[in-house]
Design a protein around this motif. Structure first.
Motif, PDB file in Angstrom:
ATOM      1  N   SER A 140       0.756  -1.130   0.084  1.00  0.00           N
ATOM      2  CA  SER A 140       0.122  -0.001   0.101  1.00  0.00           C
ATOM      3  C   SER A 140       0.868   1.381   0.149  1.00  0.00           C
ATOM      4  N   ALA A 187      -0.367   4.271   0.304  1.00  0.00           N
ATOM      5  CA  ALA A 187      -1.114   5.024   1.189  1.00  0.00           C
ATOM      6  C   ALA A 187      -0.764   4.861   2.585  1.00  0.00           C
ATOM      7  N   LEU A 188      -0.605   3.532   2.962  1.00  0.00           N
ATOM      8  CA  LEU A 188      -0.182   3.201   4.075  1.00  0.00           C
ATOM      9  C   LEU A 188       1.154   3.122   4.459  1.00  0.00           C
ATOM     10  N   ASN A 189       2.131   3.625   3.667  1.00  0.00           N
ATOM     11  CA  ASN A 189       3.701   3.576   3.891  1.00  0.00           C
ATOM     12  C   ASN A 189       3.990   4.626   4.799  1.00  0.00           C
ATOM     13  N   ASP A 190       3.828   4.611   6.099  1.00  0.00           N
ATOM     14  CA  ASP A 190       4.279   5.562   7.079  1.00  0.00           C
ATOM     15  C   ASP A 190       5.666   5.410   7.908  1.00  0.00           C
ATOM     16  N   GLU A 191       6.019   4.107   7.557  1.00  0.00           N
ATOM     17  CA  GLU A 191       7.178   3.900   8.424  1.00  0.00           C
ATOM     18  C   GLU A 191       8.314   3.354   7.382  1.00  0.00           C
ATOM     19  N   GLY A 192       8.473   3.369   6.136  1.00  0.00           N
ATOM     20  CA  GLY A 192       9.398   3.045   5.476  1.00  0.00           C
ATOM     21  C   GLY A 192       9.854   1.559   5.588  1.00  0.00           C
ATOM     22  N   GLU A 209      12.220  -1.848   1.384  1.00  0.00           N
ATOM     23  CA  GLU A 209      11.913  -0.680   0.002  1.00  0.00           C
ATOM     24  C   GLU A 209      11.554  -1.263  -0.949  1.00  0.00           C
ATOM     25  N   ARG A 226       8.408  -3.728  -0.876  1.00  0.00           N
ATOM     26  CA  ARG A 226       7.330  -2.972  -0.784  1.00  0.00           C
ATOM     27  C   ARG A 226       6.829  -2.592  -2.414  1.00  0.00           C
ATOM     28  N   ASP A 248      -6.407   0.372   2.208  1.00  0.00           N
ATOM     29  CA  ASP A 248      -5.936   1.711   1.314  1.00  0.00           C
ATOM     30  C   ASP A 248      -5.038   1.212   0.193  1.00  0.00           C
TER      31      ASP A 248
END
Ligand SMILES: NC(=O)c1ccc[n+]([C@@H]2O[C@H](COP(=O)([O-])OP(=O)(O)OC[C@H]3O[C@@H](n4cnc5c(N)ncnc54)[C@H](OP(=O)(O)O)[C@@H]3O)[C@@H](O)[C@H]2O)c1
Length: 228
Positions: free
Chosen positions: A138, A140-145, A148, A151, A227
């Motif tokens: 996702s 949109a939900l990649n807040d933490e990295g 890579e 992902r 999301d």
């Protein structure tokens, strides 16, 4: 009159989640064709008249075509491409050799879609194509990295799955991108939240509830929509 057993093709079932899914669908009364790359003792131990074991590497187009030929007489209510890799997932992208990064992308994004295209004609009416993605796919939900390249490969799989569904929308194709949770497998590691049994039971519930529903959904093992 008893209804005919449903038929699943589970691709990448030598161990981990694929093995768990094969076991779960067999226990739910499905007939299962499960694939391995090399002989899997764990898969061989799932002794059942309803189980057929096949061999394929999804990165090998000729092997996929040969499998398609061997399974000529079959149609499937579920084709689930589970296979995936997380090579050098902990390294930032620039530290991963180009060939390694490219191979992750090929196995996780390109090969599942090519497999889906090859086996689309084997989906039974009212059946679904499922692809094992990850919440890490996702954007949109990649807040933490982190993770890579992995992902990016799963984000690519999500995008390609949406395009696959749009391309075949006239045929009412049903595509499920499934996130299994963070699960204790070789890939997930011993610290993960879930055991395989919990994840695969949830995924099987979600798939049975959504089987044949046209469109492209991105859901986790509890049925929650994610999301993009
Ligand atoms: N575990 C988690 O927490 C988690 C979370 C999100 C998503 N996922 C996804 O769930 C799927 C299964 O993961 P897992 O945790 O069960 O991992 P795993 O234990 O490492 O198993 C990976 C499976 O994929 C197969 N595979 C890899 N490359 C293949 C290829 N080219 N052709 C055919 N089969 C191939 C492996 O076969 P071999 O035995 O021959 O290597 C094995 O059966 C993957 O797509 C993964 O990205 C896992």
């Amino acid at each position: 009159m008893a209804t005919a057993a449903k038929n699943a093709l589970i691709v990448g079932a030598s161990r981990g989640l694929g093995l768990g899914l094969a076991d779960t669908f067999l226990k739910r009364g499905w007939r299962v064709t499960a694939t391995q790359r090399t002989p899997s003792p764990e898969l061989a131990a799932l002794v059942s008249e309803a189980l057929t074991v096949e061999t394929v590497d999804i990165d090998d187009d000729a092997a996929v075509a040969a499998l398609h030929g061997r399974l000529e007489s079959q149609t499937y209510d579920l084709v689930f491409v589970v296979a995936g890799v997380a090579t050098r997932a902990h390294d930032p992208l620039h530290a991963v050799p180009r060939a390694v990064a490219a191979q992750v992308y090929l196995t996780n994004a390109i090969s599942p879609i090519r497999f889906a295209e090859a086996f689309r004609d084997r989906l039974a009416p009212g059946g679904s194509l499922a692809l094992m993605t990850s919440i890490l796919g996702s954007v949109a939900l990649n807040d933490e990295g982190g993770w890579e390249n992995y992902r990016a490969s799963k984000a690519a799989l999500n995008t390609l799955a949406r395009s696959f569904e749009i391309r075949h929308r006239d045929a009412n194709v049903s595509v499920l991108l499934v996130h299994p949770g963070w699960v204790r497998t070789e890939m997930g590691g011993p610290e993960a939240d879930l055991d395989v049994a919990t994840s695969v039971a949830g995924m099987a519930d979600v798939i049975e509830a959504r089987l044949g529903r046209p469109g492209c959904a991105y859901v986790d093992y509890r049925g929650t929509t994610l999301d993009w």
